[in-house]
Design a protein around this motif. Structure first.
Motif, mmCIF file in Angstrom:
data_model
loop_
_atom_site.group_PDB
_atom_site.id
_atom_site.type_symbol
_atom_site.label_atom_id
_atom_site.label_comp_id
_atom_site.label_asym_id
_atom_site.label_seq_id
_atom_site.Cartn_x
_atom_site.Cartn_y
_atom_site.Cartn_z
ATOM 1 N N THR A 174 -15.673 3.205 -0.647
ATOM 2 C CA THR A 174 -16.006 2.345 0.481
ATOM 3 C C THR A 174 -17.490 2.440 0.813
ATOM 4 O O THR A 174 -18.138 1.429 1.069
ATOM 5 C CB THR A 174 -15.167 2.738 1.707
ATOM 6 O OG1 THR A 174 -13.788 2.720 1.349
ATOM 7 C CG2 THR A 174 -15.410 1.803 2.859
ATOM 8 N N ARG A 205 0.799 -1.224 0.000
ATOM 9 C CA ARG A 205 0.000 0.000 0.000
ATOM 10 C C ARG A 205 0.834 1.277 0.000
ATOM 11 O O ARG A 205 0.300 2.363 -0.122
ATOM 12 C CB ARG A 205 -0.914 0.022 1.223
ATOM 13 C CG ARG A 205 -1.845 -1.149 1.356
ATOM 14 C CD ARG A 205 -2.988 -1.088 0.451
ATOM 15 N NE ARG A 205 -3.926 -0.053 0.833
ATOM 16 C CZ ARG A 205 -5.110 0.046 0.314
ATOM 17 N NH1 ARG A 205 -5.509 -0.834 -0.563
ATOM 18 N NH2 ARG A 205 -5.902 1.017 0.645
ATOM 19 N N ASN A 255 -8.017 3.683 1.229
ATOM 20 C CA ASN A 255 -9.223 3.516 0.419
ATOM 21 C C ASN A 255 -9.948 4.841 0.281
ATOM 22 O O ASN A 255 -9.983 5.648 1.207
ATOM 23 C CB ASN A 255 -10.156 2.488 1.061
ATOM 24 C CG ASN A 255 -9.607 1.090 0.988
ATOM 25 O OD1 ASN A 255 -8.811 0.772 0.110
ATOM 26 N ND2 ASN A 255 -10.024 0.252 1.920
#
Length: 154
Positions: free
Chosen positions: A114, A25, A109
């Motif tokens: 989401t 990430r 995110n």
């Protein structure tokens, strides 16, 4: 043509490490993964290019070799190096801008994505799809016919 095992193992190790780093990430690990995959592809092109030989210049010989080296592989590797450096510069610019805005290097995110992913309404899905599609009368001319008055000219 003989395939040497050590370069192939090295290519596999670089590719697998690059894919592992690319799935992280943080942007610097993604960049390192891209660079490792690019180097693995360059080694693969060099390995597939065949054995070394004379330089691809007319009249030049090297250590008494009888065959010429393939210049296509060398040109493709040089092009791939330039492309990978451009991608590296772009990812570095993205990482720098992301760090300026959020002071966090990790990619998180998107809150809107989401929220949309968590929203599951069965009633909304059922209302959008009609159960029965009405049958159309195909004998009467409608707005989709090109020449509605042209039936008599056939």
């Amino acid at each position: 043509m003989t395939a040497y095992l050590v370069p192939l193992i090295l290519i596999g190790g670089l590719t697998s490490t690059g894919v592992y780093l690319l799935l992280e990430r943080t942007l610097t690990r993604m960049l390192l993964g891209l660079l490792l995959i690019g180097n693995a592809v360059n080694l693969l092109i060099l390995n597939v290019g065949g054995p070394s030989g004379n330089p691809p210049i007319y009249g030049r010989t090297s250590n008494g070799s009888t065959t010429d080296a393939d210049p296509l592989a060398q040109g493709m590797i040089l092009t791939a190096i330039v492309i990978s450096m451009g991608i590296a510069a772009f990812v570095l610019a993205l990482a720098y801008r992301s760090y300026q805005l959020t002071t966090v290097e990790e990619v998180s995110n998107d809150p809107e994505d989401t929220r949309v992913a968590e929203r599951v309404d069965e009633e909304d899905v059922d209302r959008d799809i009609p159960d029965v599609v009405p049958a159309r009368d195909t004998d009467a001319p409608d707005e989709l016919d090109a020449l509605p008055g042209a039936e008599g000219s056939r």
